[in-house]
Design a protein around this motif. Sequence first.
Motif, PDB file in Angstrom:
ATOM      1  N   LEU A  56      -5.343  46.490 -15.755  1.00  0.00           N
ATOM      2  CA  LEU A  56      -5.602  45.053 -15.850  1.00  0.00           C
ATOM      3  C   LEU A  56      -4.410  44.240 -15.340  1.00  0.00           C
ATOM      4  CD1 LEU A  56      -7.619  44.997 -19.184  1.00  0.00           C
ATOM      5  CD2 LEU A  56      -8.497  44.720 -16.862  1.00  0.00           C
ATOM      6  N   ARG A  65      -7.687  43.514  -7.886  1.00  0.00           N
ATOM      7  CA  ARG A  65      -8.450  44.736  -8.123  1.00  0.00           C
ATOM      8  C   ARG A  65      -9.942  44.413  -8.169  1.00  0.00           C
ATOM      9  NH1 ARG A  65      -9.435  47.078 -14.098  1.00  0.00           N
ATOM     10  NH2 ARG A  65     -10.438  49.023 -13.532  1.00  0.00           N
ATOM     11  N   TYR A 113     -14.248  41.874 -11.022  1.00  0.00           N
ATOM     12  CA  TYR A 113     -13.381  41.296 -12.045  1.00  0.00           C
ATOM     13  C   TYR A 113     -12.909  39.878 -11.746  1.00  0.00           C
ATOM     14  CZ  TYR A 113     -13.338  46.110 -13.650  1.00  0.00           C
ATOM     15  OH  TYR A 113     -13.722  47.354 -14.092  1.00  0.00           O
ATOM     16  N   ASN A 166      -8.872  44.203 -24.724  1.00  0.00           N
ATOM     17  CA  ASN A 166      -9.650  44.750 -23.619  1.00  0.00           C
ATOM     18  C   ASN A 166      -8.987  46.093 -23.314  1.00  0.00           C
ATOM     19  OD1 ASN A 166     -10.900  45.564 -21.298  1.00  0.00           O
ATOM     20  ND2 ASN A 166     -10.696  43.597 -20.221  1.00  0.00           N
ATOM     21  N   ALA A 188      -9.947  48.345 -21.491  1.00  0.00           N
ATOM     22  CA  ALA A 188     -10.273  48.808 -20.127  1.00  0.00           C
ATOM     23  C   ALA A 188     -10.888  50.210 -20.195  1.00  0.00           C
ATOM     24  CB  ALA A 188      -9.043  48.710 -19.237  1.00  0.00           C
ATOM     25  N   ALA A 189     -10.444  51.139 -19.359  1.00  0.00           N
ATOM     26  CA  ALA A 189     -11.092  52.460 -19.316  1.00  0.00           C
ATOM     27  C   ALA A 189     -10.993  53.183 -20.661  1.00  0.00           C
ATOM     28  CB  ALA A 189     -10.480  53.306 -18.201  1.00  0.00           C
ATOM     29  N   HIS A 243     -13.888  53.575 -23.323  1.00  0.00           N
ATOM     30  CA  HIS A 243     -14.996  54.518 -23.258  1.00  0.00           C
ATOM     31  C   HIS A 243     -14.681  55.883 -23.857  1.00  0.00           C
ATOM     32  CE1 HIS A 243     -16.525  51.276 -20.900  1.00  0.00           C
ATOM     33  NE2 HIS A 243     -15.587  51.419 -19.972  1.00  0.00           N
ATOM     34  N   HIS A 285     -14.484  42.326 -22.575  1.00  0.00           N
ATOM     35  CA  HIS A 285     -14.541  42.897 -21.217  1.00  0.00           C
ATOM     36  C   HIS A 285     -14.897  41.780 -20.255  1.00  0.00           C
ATOM     37  CE1 HIS A 285     -14.252  46.872 -22.850  1.00  0.00           C
ATOM     38  NE2 HIS A 285     -15.158  46.516 -23.748  1.00  0.00           N
ATOM     39  N   LEU A 286     -14.229  41.764 -19.130  1.00  0.00           N
ATOM     40  CA  LEU A 286     -14.532  40.756 -18.113  1.00  0.00           C
ATOM     41  C   LEU A 286     -15.925  40.961 -17.555  1.00  0.00           C
ATOM     42  CD1 LEU A 286     -11.059  41.296 -16.680  1.00  0.00           C
ATOM     43  CD2 LEU A 286     -11.847  39.002 -17.222  1.00  0.00           C
ATOM     44  N   SER A 287     -16.241  42.221 -17.257  1.00  0.00           N
ATOM     45  CA  SER A 287     -17.540  42.530 -16.654  1.00  0.00           C
ATOM     46  C   SER A 287     -18.548  42.883 -17.745  1.00  0.00           C
ATOM     47  CB  SER A 287     -17.392  43.712 -15.683  1.00  0.00           C
ATOM     48  OG  SER A 287     -17.018  44.892 -16.395  1.00  0.00           O
ATOM     49  N   ILE A 328     -20.336  45.485 -19.174  1.00  0.00           N
ATOM     50  CA  ILE A 328     -20.251  46.953 -19.106  1.00  0.00           C
ATOM     51  C   ILE A 328     -21.637  47.607 -19.182  1.00  0.00           C
ATOM     52  CG2 ILE A 328     -17.853  47.140 -19.892  1.00  0.00           C
ATOM     53  CD1 ILE A 328     -18.870  47.768 -22.714  1.00  0.00           C
ATOM     54  N   ARG A 330     -23.395  48.151 -15.695  1.00  0.00           N
ATOM     55  CA  ARG A 330     -22.643  48.950 -14.717  1.00  0.00           C
ATOM     56  C   ARG A 330     -22.957  50.447 -14.899  1.00  0.00           C
ATOM     57  NH1 ARG A 330     -16.622  47.246 -14.693  1.00  0.00           N
ATOM     58  NH2 ARG A 330     -16.734  48.357 -12.698  1.00  0.00           N
ATOM     59  N   ARG A 341     -19.896  53.531 -18.694  1.00  0.00           N
ATOM     60  CA  ARG A 341     -19.311  52.312 -19.291  1.00  0.00           C
ATOM     61  C   ARG A 341     -20.168  51.750 -20.421  1.00  0.00           C
ATOM     62  NH1 ARG A 341     -15.279  50.976 -15.474  1.00  0.00           N
ATOM     63  NH2 ARG A 341     -15.916  51.614 -13.394  1.00  0.00           N
TER      64      ARG A 341
HETATM   65  C1  DQA Z   1     -13.315  46.458 -18.258  1.00  0.00           C
HETATM   66  C2  DQA Z   1     -14.515  47.388 -18.089  1.00  0.00           C
HETATM   67  C3  DQA Z   1     -14.080  48.845 -18.122  1.00  0.00           C
HETATM   68  O1  DQA Z   1     -15.207  49.690 -17.964  1.00  0.00           O
HETATM   69  C4  DQA Z   1     -13.086  49.126 -17.013  1.00  0.00           C
HETATM   70  O2  DQA Z   1     -12.609  50.461 -17.114  1.00  0.00           O
HETATM   71  C5  DQA Z   1     -11.980  48.155 -16.944  1.00  0.00           C
HETATM   72  C6  DQA Z   1     -12.225  46.744 -17.224  1.00  0.00           C
HETATM   73  C7  DQA Z   1     -13.689  44.970 -18.103  1.00  0.00           C
HETATM   74  O3  DQA Z   1     -12.888  44.135 -18.495  1.00  0.00           O
HETATM   75  O4  DQA Z   1     -14.759  44.657 -17.576  1.00  0.00           O
HETATM   76  O5  DQA Z   1     -10.851  48.503 -16.567  1.00  0.00           O
HETATM   77  O6  DQA Z   1     -12.781  46.645 -19.570  1.00  0.00           O
END
Ligand code: DQA
Length: 147
Positions: free
Chosen positions: A13, A19, A24, A75, A77-78, A81, A101-103, A105, A108, A112
Amino acid sequence: MNEKILVIHGPCLNLLGVREPQVYGRTTLAEIDAALREEGARLGLEVECLQSNHEGVIVDAILAGRGSAAGLIINAAAYTHYSIAIREAISASGLPAVEVHLSNIYAREEFRHKSVIAPVVRGQICGLGPDGYVLALRWLARYLSQN
Ligand code: DQA
């Protein structure tokens, strides 16, 4: 003294803004942290932000928050999971936590769709981009004022 909210950003992040911007967005981590500090000041909360690519550093920061923070925004991130260590640190901290999470999940890849930390947080915000962090902070402010 203002109550402190700990904000933790997990692996990669630090590269926000460059990235996979189609996933994102273009907002940088520094901009997200600045928006959180500004909103925190408005709400009477101190905001402390940490980004790390290392699971153990994140675990240590969450556990340190046990005595020093009033709430947690994470957050992972990976690590979201699969990190049972981060999940257990959140539980052990006893902090009210919001997962961000920004996206979205759930829209996707299948790997995720599972968050191992979701069962130990108060709630999850995903898919709303950087706004999700500010919304999490507002919720924590309200929660802390009522509890
Ligand atoms: C994330 C979603 C995760 O799956 C991913 O590994 C990230 C960012 C998000 O903010 O959308 O690194 O946490």
